[in-house]
Write a protein that holds these residues in place. Structure first.
Motif, short mmCIF file in Angstrom:
data_model
loop_
_atom_site.label_atom_id
_atom_site.label_comp_id
_atom_site.label_asym_id
_atom_site.label_seq_id
_atom_site.Cartn_x
_atom_site.Cartn_y
_atom_site.Cartn_z
N ILE A 24 0.83 -1.22 0.00
CA ILE A 24 0.00 0.00 0.00
C ILE A 24 0.86 1.27 0.00
O ILE A 24 0.61 2.21 -0.74
N LEU A 25 1.91 1.27 0.86
CA LEU A 25 2.65 2.53 1.08
C LEU A 25 3.96 2.61 0.29
O LEU A 25 4.58 3.67 0.20
N HIS B 196 7.13 5.08 8.08
CA HIS B 196 7.29 6.55 8.02
C HIS B 196 6.06 7.13 7.32
O HIS B 196 5.89 6.93 6.12
N VAL B 197 5.22 7.81 8.08
CA VAL B 197 3.99 8.35 7.49
C VAL B 197 4.17 9.83 7.17
O VAL B 197 4.89 10.54 7.88
N SER B 198 3.52 10.28 6.10
CA SER B 198 3.63 11.70 5.77
C SER B 198 2.29 12.31 5.39
O SER B 198 2.22 13.41 4.87
N SER B 199 1.19 11.60 5.66
CA SER B 199 -0.13 12.17 5.41
C SER B 199 -1.16 11.44 6.27
O SER B 199 -0.90 10.33 6.76
N THR B 200 -2.32 12.08 6.42
CA THR B 200 -3.41 11.46 7.19
C THR B 200 -3.79 10.14 6.54
O THR B 200 -4.07 9.13 7.20
N GLU B 201 -3.80 10.13 5.20
CA GLU B 201 -4.17 8.93 4.46
C GLU B 201 -3.22 7.76 4.80
O GLU B 201 -3.66 6.63 5.02
N ASP B 202 -1.91 8.07 4.88
CA ASP B 202 -0.93 7.02 5.27
C ASP B 202 -1.29 6.44 6.63
O ASP B 202 -1.26 5.22 6.84
N VAL B 203 -1.62 7.35 7.57
CA VAL B 203 -1.92 6.88 8.94
C VAL B 203 -3.16 5.98 8.94
O VAL B 203 -3.19 4.92 9.57
N CYS B 204 -4.18 6.40 8.17
CA CYS B 204 -5.40 5.58 8.09
C CYS B 204 -5.07 4.18 7.59
O CYS B 204 -5.56 3.17 8.13
N GLN B 205 -4.22 4.12 6.57
CA GLN B 205 -3.87 2.80 5.99
C GLN B 205 -3.16 1.94 7.02
O GLN B 205 -3.46 0.76 7.17
#
Ligand SMILES: Cc1cc2nc3c(=O)[nH]c(=O)nc-3n(C[C@H](O)[C@H](O)[C@H](O)COP(=O)(O)OP(=O)(O)OC[C@H]3O[C@@H](n4cnc5c(N)ncnc54)[C@H](O)[C@@H]3O)c2cc1C
Length: 468
Positions: free
Chosen positions: A12-13, A44-53
């Protein structure tokens, strides 16, 4: 072969955001305390969408997720004590949008606190919370720990400046709390519930912060005393003299000497206690107040009071204060940093109790801190490889907590409970309080994946300092 959840996250990421090699994940096994737990993966997340995933995958596979900013926590908060994923926000691009007409800022979670200070200052505004780690800690971490700092005395702490949040729930849904208005009483105050929740209820992905006009003038003062008790009394007396300094910091002799050995900064090294004070406001008012504070200091036996005449001289004094933490860390390999806080009238008594604890346990205990709001930082310098010494340290720490509670204070003024203080939580808030907190946690995070092992003591957990 990577685990299914790692493969799914990588798909996904992308590979660059998901790390699992020992070399890559090792540096995420520490924080500013001294526990060490290696995660299975760092994302390593860089957006809200990343965190949701991440949260959706973790929740489906019931994998623990530990949010992390810059890892400067002093209570073990970002340590992945049950393995799983460290969700790293430090590479999330910094973003500070200032809305001067509304006196607010909208910020991304990985933004350093000092970046927010600088952005607000460009508009003649101030974001008051100022942890001494402001240059190296993120606003996400500050929000999760409800961090304070020297200015807490006059301006309060992080929670007093949060109007709204964007939060990703443990199940991967996006939630907004509060808003942009100063007043907001719509429903239960979820903003206040999240701030200070140490990453156990969700991941903060955006915050709307309140700003205030920057004070037009500042005056720093430094006073030195021959006794801790006199310094404690000078703090209490100043605070009942119709003056509210913006900062009132305390440094004991051992801390001053450590700073002077580490980086000579002009601190007096023969005084038992030093107070560093800042007054802010209208220039005429602070001049009058400074004279009053000087009188209080002299009446209580100060051996000297210095008033720097320029901003540069004042900055030198505050730089010396910031050096205390790195300087004392050089004394011995391990630094156990506490933040027990007492009502302000009890500061002199707490100082005496700390001196007795130092004596009784034969430990190297130094004290500095935000004394004006009762938030002392007793620090014990020791060596975690020396089991016998650590046992004495552990008993001393328990007694420090008990002393603060007996004086009507608290285990933690700003560093949070994390792993380091969880065995003592019940001593302060009682069984019913702990049970209610656990019920809230259960409702938010039914699978118990969000930063497990923090705040609440685990089965049989007592020894917090002597683990390997
Ligand atoms: C030298 C030094 C001086 C310090 N001075 C002060 C001080 O004056 N005042 C003070 O209060 N503290 C101080 N601290 C402690 C520390 O800097 C603060 O607790 C800070 O807020 C931690 O920020 P961080 O980005 O390093 O967060 P981390 O240490 O990475 O994490 C702290 C906690 O926040 C959680 N978290 C992080 N980001 C998020 C997010 N986006 N969503 C949800 N949870 C999250 C983590 O899970 C963890 O529980 C100091 C530390 C050091 C080393």
């Amino acid at each position: 072969m990577e685990k299914d959840w790692v493969q799914e996250l990588t798909m996904i990421l992308g590979e660059a955001k998901v790390q699992t090699s020992v070399a890559d994940v090792h540096s995420y096994s520490f924080d500013g305390s001294f526990g060490e737990y290696v995660p299975e993966a760092v994302v390593h997340v860089s957006s809200t969408e990343d965190v949701c995933q991440v949260m959706k995958v973790a929740n489906a596979y019931k994998v623990p997720v530990t949010p992390r900013g810059q890892g400067t926590c002093l209570s073990g908060g970002p340590l992945p004590v049950h393995g799983g994923i460290v969700l790293d926000t430090s590479q999330w691009p910094s973003s500070v949008e200032i809305f001067p007409d509304d006196l607010i800022a909208r910020v991304s979670p990985g933004t350093l606190t000092s970046t927010i200070h600088e952005a607000a200052a460009q508009h003649g505004l101030m974001y008051p919370p100022d942890p001494s780690s402001a240059h190296v800690s993120t606003i996400g971490g500050n929000l999760a720990e409800n961090s304070g700092g020297p200015r807490g005395l006059k301006y309060g702490v992080t929670k007093d400046y949060v109007l709204g949040l964007e939060v990703v729930t443990p199940e991967g849904e996006v939630m907004r709390t509060g808003g942009k208005t100063i007043k907001n009483v719509t429903g239960i105050d979820l903003t206040k519930l999240i701030v200070g929740s140490e990453g156990i209820l969700g991941v903060i992905t955006e915050a709307t912060l309140k700003l205030v006009p920057a004070p037009p003038a500042l005056q720093t003062m430094m006073a030195a005393f021959d006794s801790m008790r006199a310094a404690g009394e000078a703090i209490s007396k100043t605070l009942v003299s119709e003056i509210l300094p913006s900062k009132m910091e305390f440094i004991d002799k051992a801390c001053a000497r450590a700073v002077e050995n580490y980086q000579p900064s002009g601190l007096p090294i023969d005084a038992e206690a030093i107070l560093i004070i800042e007054l802010d406001g209208h220039p005429a008012a602070i001049q009058e107040e400074a004279e009053k504070v000087e009188r209080v200091m002299m009446e209580l036996g100060a051996k000297m009071v210095i008033m720097p005449q320029s901003a540069a001289e004042a900055a030198e004094i505050w730089k010396a204060r910031k050096l205390v933490s790195p300087a004392i860390a050089k004394i011995k390999p391990t630094k156990v940093s506490e933040d027990a806080t007492v009502p302000r009238s009890k500061i002199p008594e707490m100082m005496e109790k700390l001196a007795a604890i130092r004596e009784n346990y034969g430990i190297e205990l130094v004290v500095f801190g935000h004394a004006g709001d009762g938030n002392l930082h007793p620090n014990i310098l020791c060596d975690k490889r020396d089991k016998e010494e650590m046992q004495r340290v552990e008993l001393a720490v328990a007694e420090i907590f008990q002393a603060a509670i007996d004086l009507g204070g608290t285990l933690s003024g700003e560093h949070g409970i994390g792993t380091m203080k969880s065995p003592f939580l019940e001593d302060e808030i009682g069984l019913t309080g702990v049970d209610m907190m656990k019920r809230i946690k259960q409702a938010w995070d039914p699978n118990g994946i969000m930063n497990p092992g923090k705040v609440f003591a685990e089965e049989g957990q007592r020894l917090v300092l002597t683990h390997d």
